[in-house]
Design a protein around this motif. Structure first.
Motif, PDB file in Angstrom:
ATOM      1  N   UNK A  75       8.786  -0.790   9.500  1.00  0.00           N
ATOM      2  CA  UNK A  75       8.830  -1.860   8.847  1.00  0.00           C
ATOM      3  C   UNK A  75      10.011  -2.221   7.524  1.00  0.00           C
ATOM      4  N   UNK A  76      10.789  -1.091   7.386  1.00  0.00           N
ATOM      5  CA  UNK A  76      11.459  -0.947   6.184  1.00  0.00           C
ATOM      6  C   UNK A  76      12.352  -2.009   6.023  1.00  0.00           C
ATOM      7  N   UNK A  77      13.056  -2.652   6.914  1.00  0.00           N
ATOM      8  CA  UNK A  77      13.839  -3.747   6.543  1.00  0.00           C
ATOM      9  C   UNK A  77      13.188  -5.023   5.752  1.00  0.00           C
ATOM     10  N   UNK A  78      11.860  -4.801   5.918  1.00  0.00           N
ATOM     11  CA  UNK A  78      10.827  -6.079   5.403  1.00  0.00           C
ATOM     12  C   UNK A  78      10.428  -5.539   3.973  1.00  0.00           C
ATOM     13  N   UNK A  79      10.391  -4.284   3.779  1.00  0.00           N
ATOM     14  CA  UNK A  79       9.505  -3.782   2.560  1.00  0.00           C
ATOM     15  C   UNK A  79      10.577  -2.875   1.749  1.00  0.00           C
ATOM     16  N   UNK A  80      11.904  -2.890   1.856  1.00  0.00           N
ATOM     17  CA  UNK A  80      12.790  -2.315   1.149  1.00  0.00           C
ATOM     18  C   UNK A  80      12.645  -2.676  -0.353  1.00  0.00           C
ATOM     19  N   UNK A  81      12.254  -1.878  -1.295  1.00  0.00           N
ATOM     20  CA  UNK A  81      12.142  -2.223  -2.599  1.00  0.00           C
ATOM     21  C   UNK A  81      10.845  -2.846  -3.315  1.00  0.00           C
ATOM     22  N   UNK A  82       9.931  -2.906  -2.146  1.00  0.00           N
ATOM     23  CA  UNK A  82       8.537  -3.775  -2.255  1.00  0.00           C
ATOM     24  C   UNK A  82       7.410  -2.688  -2.979  1.00  0.00           C
ATOM     25  N   UNK A  83       6.441  -3.377  -3.232  1.00  0.00           N
ATOM     26  CA  UNK A  83       5.344  -2.487  -3.472  1.00  0.00           C
ATOM     27  C   UNK A  83       4.282  -2.491  -2.315  1.00  0.00           C
ATOM     28  N   UNK A  84       4.163  -1.539  -1.752  1.00  0.00           N
ATOM     29  CA  UNK A  84       3.358  -1.401  -0.647  1.00  0.00           C
ATOM     30  C   UNK A  84       2.016  -0.721  -0.698  1.00  0.00           C
ATOM     31  N   UNK A  85       1.008  -1.428  -0.242  1.00  0.00           N
ATOM     32  CA  UNK A  85      -0.306  -1.150  -0.173  1.00  0.00           C
ATOM     33  C   UNK A  85      -0.749  -0.423   1.367  1.00  0.00           C
ATOM     34  N   UNK A  86      -1.069   0.544   1.582  1.00  0.00           N
ATOM     35  CA  UNK A  86      -1.869   1.271   2.935  1.00  0.00           C
ATOM     36  C   UNK A  86      -3.050   0.966   3.048  1.00  0.00           C
ATOM     37  N   UNK A  87      -3.595   0.458   4.093  1.00  0.00           N
ATOM     38  CA  UNK A  87      -5.016   0.269   4.430  1.00  0.00           C
ATOM     39  C   UNK A  87      -5.244   1.569   5.363  1.00  0.00           C
ATOM     40  N   UNK A  88      -6.262   2.357   5.297  1.00  0.00           N
ATOM     41  CA  UNK A  88      -6.349   3.389   6.209  1.00  0.00           C
ATOM     42  C   UNK A  88      -7.834   3.763   6.274  1.00  0.00           C
ATOM     43  N   UNK A  89      -8.289   3.868   7.503  1.00  0.00           N
ATOM     44  CA  UNK A  89      -9.876   4.393   7.622  1.00  0.00           C
ATOM     45  C   UNK A  89      -9.896   5.964   7.412  1.00  0.00           C
ATOM     46  N   UNK A  90      -8.748   6.678   7.212  1.00  0.00           N
ATOM     47  CA  UNK A  90      -9.065   7.927   6.908  1.00  0.00           C
ATOM     48  C   UNK A  90      -8.984   8.643   5.491  1.00  0.00           C
ATOM     49  N   UNK A  91      -9.842   8.824   4.906  1.00  0.00           N
ATOM     50  CA  UNK A  91     -10.052   9.175   3.470  1.00  0.00           C
ATOM     51  C   UNK A  91      -8.798  10.181   2.929  1.00  0.00           C
ATOM     52  N   UNK A  92      -8.690  11.290   4.089  1.00  0.00           N
ATOM     53  CA  UNK A  92      -7.593  12.121   3.574  1.00  0.00           C
ATOM     54  C   UNK A  92      -6.203  11.649   3.240  1.00  0.00           C
ATOM     55  N   UNK A  93      -5.801  10.584   3.993  1.00  0.00           N
ATOM     56  CA  UNK A  93      -4.704   9.914   3.830  1.00  0.00           C
ATOM     57  C   UNK A  93      -4.592   9.248   2.504  1.00  0.00           C
ATOM     58  N   UNK A  94      -5.523   8.415   2.344  1.00  0.00           N
ATOM     59  CA  UNK A  94      -5.807   7.671   1.012  1.00  0.00           C
ATOM     60  C   UNK A  94      -5.750   8.762  -0.018  1.00  0.00           C
ATOM     61  N   UNK A  95      -6.285   9.840  -0.124  1.00  0.00           N
ATOM     62  CA  UNK A  95      -6.559  10.848  -1.191  1.00  0.00           C
ATOM     63  C   UNK A  95      -4.910  11.375  -1.509  1.00  0.00           C
ATOM     64  N   UNK A  96      -4.306  11.785  -0.478  1.00  0.00           N
ATOM     65  CA  UNK A  96      -2.815  12.548  -0.396  1.00  0.00           C
ATOM     66  C   UNK A  96      -1.872  11.500  -1.004  1.00  0.00           C
ATOM     67  N   UNK A  97      -2.026  10.273  -0.642  1.00  0.00           N
ATOM     68  CA  UNK A  97      -1.063   9.414  -0.946  1.00  0.00           C
ATOM     69  C   UNK A  97      -1.171   9.131  -2.624  1.00  0.00           C
ATOM     70  N   UNK A  98      -2.386   8.839  -2.917  1.00  0.00           N
ATOM     71  CA  UNK A  98      -2.771   8.472  -4.304  1.00  0.00           C
ATOM     72  C   UNK A  98      -2.654   9.614  -5.241  1.00  0.00           C
TER      73      UNK A  98
END
Length: 294
Positions: A75-98
């Protein structure tokens, strides 16, 4: 004349101080992964893929984190330079990104570093929040390759236009509980609909029928109309080179209608997923049989 300290302090309070960049909108990307596939959604647009054999042996937390990276790249062509929020049902993903990585797994740390280093170049910010699996049905269905061919549904606004032009159909021949546009319907796959499962295996009521069949079922549907004389509003592509097209044309009782162009023309899961390129089908509504006859 100099101002008193009290009046200067008051003016300072009214003027305030700079808060820096305030994030007023984030682009939300929902992701999910299974041991075989991964999927993601951004603004009703989807992407999905299958893991190669060597990836399938990896821990699910690794696959979930890698799915985030793959989705953002897509999705980079639409997200370039934007603020992005990931929604995930995996707590490990949320922890490692934040938390910019973790200390329990060297592999997860490396995977998160690769993701965050890439994101620092292409995105303004990247954050993640936990989304319970119950609310992550779209990405979950993509990660499990759950969508069946032929389950695409027309937008309800288009259906209303069809009813206004040709009359309201009473039975939907090829549908699911989410996609049906009639109170009476045959199930295309899965649980039986109100009239049963697999319309081609049942007698059809003598009423105005609506059909948006998978491409592979257009020919047997037309044969049934030819043999039994049904009245039907058939949604099918304008593809003159297909072997079923001459029969379709001969059964058409009046001028067919080309469906208007719109991004959300075709969708899945109650409109949550849009087809990436609905215009390539050149969909028309074909009124079959004498719709004015009793």
């Amino acid at each position: 004349m100099s101002s008193c300290p009290e009046s200067m302090e008051r003016r300072g309070l009214f003027r305030g101080v700079s808060m820096g960049v305030v994030v007023y909108r984030r682009e939300v990307v929902t992701t999910d992964a299974s041991s075989m596939e991964w999927g993601a959604v951004w603004q009703h647009r989807t992407v999905q893929g299958r893991w190669c054999p060597q990836d399938r042996s990896k821990h699910i937390n690794m696959l979930e984190l890698r799915a985030v990276h793959l989705a953002l790249r897509h999705f980079l062509p639409h997200l370039q330079g934007r603020h992005v929020l990931i929604w995930s049902d995996n707590t490990s993903v949320v922890y490692h990104i934040n938390h910019q990585g973790g200390t329990r797994s060297a592999q997860l740390l490396k995977e998160s570093q690769d993701l965050l280093e890439w994101a620092s170049v292409h995105l303004s910010t990247l954050r993640a929040v936990y989304l319970p699996g119950l609310h992550n049905q779209v990405a979950d269905s993509l990660s499990r390759w759950a969508q069946a061919p032929g389950e695409w549904s027309l937008h309800s606004d288009i259906i209303r236009l069809i009813w206004d032009l040709f009359g309201q159909a009473e039975v939907d021949l090829f549908a699911t509980e989410e996609s049906t546009h009639c109170h009476l319907w045959f199930s295309l796959t899965g649980a039986a609909g109100a009239l049963g499962q697999d319309a081609l295996a049942h007698p059809w009521p003598r009423v105005l029928l609506y059909a948006f069949p998978p491409l592979s079922l257009i020919w047997p549907t037309l044969q049934r109309v030819l043999e039994e004389g049904h009245k039907m509003l058939l949604v099918a592509p304008y593809w003159p080179a297909r072997p079923w097209f001459p029969l379709l044309w001969s059964l058409c009782h009046c001028v067919p209608w080309c469906l208007p162009t719109r991004r959300d023309l075709l969708s899945l899961l109650g409109g949550q997923i849009w087809h990436p390129d609905p215009q390539r089908f050149r969909l028309w509504v074909w009124p079959l049989g004498d719709l004015n006859s009793s």
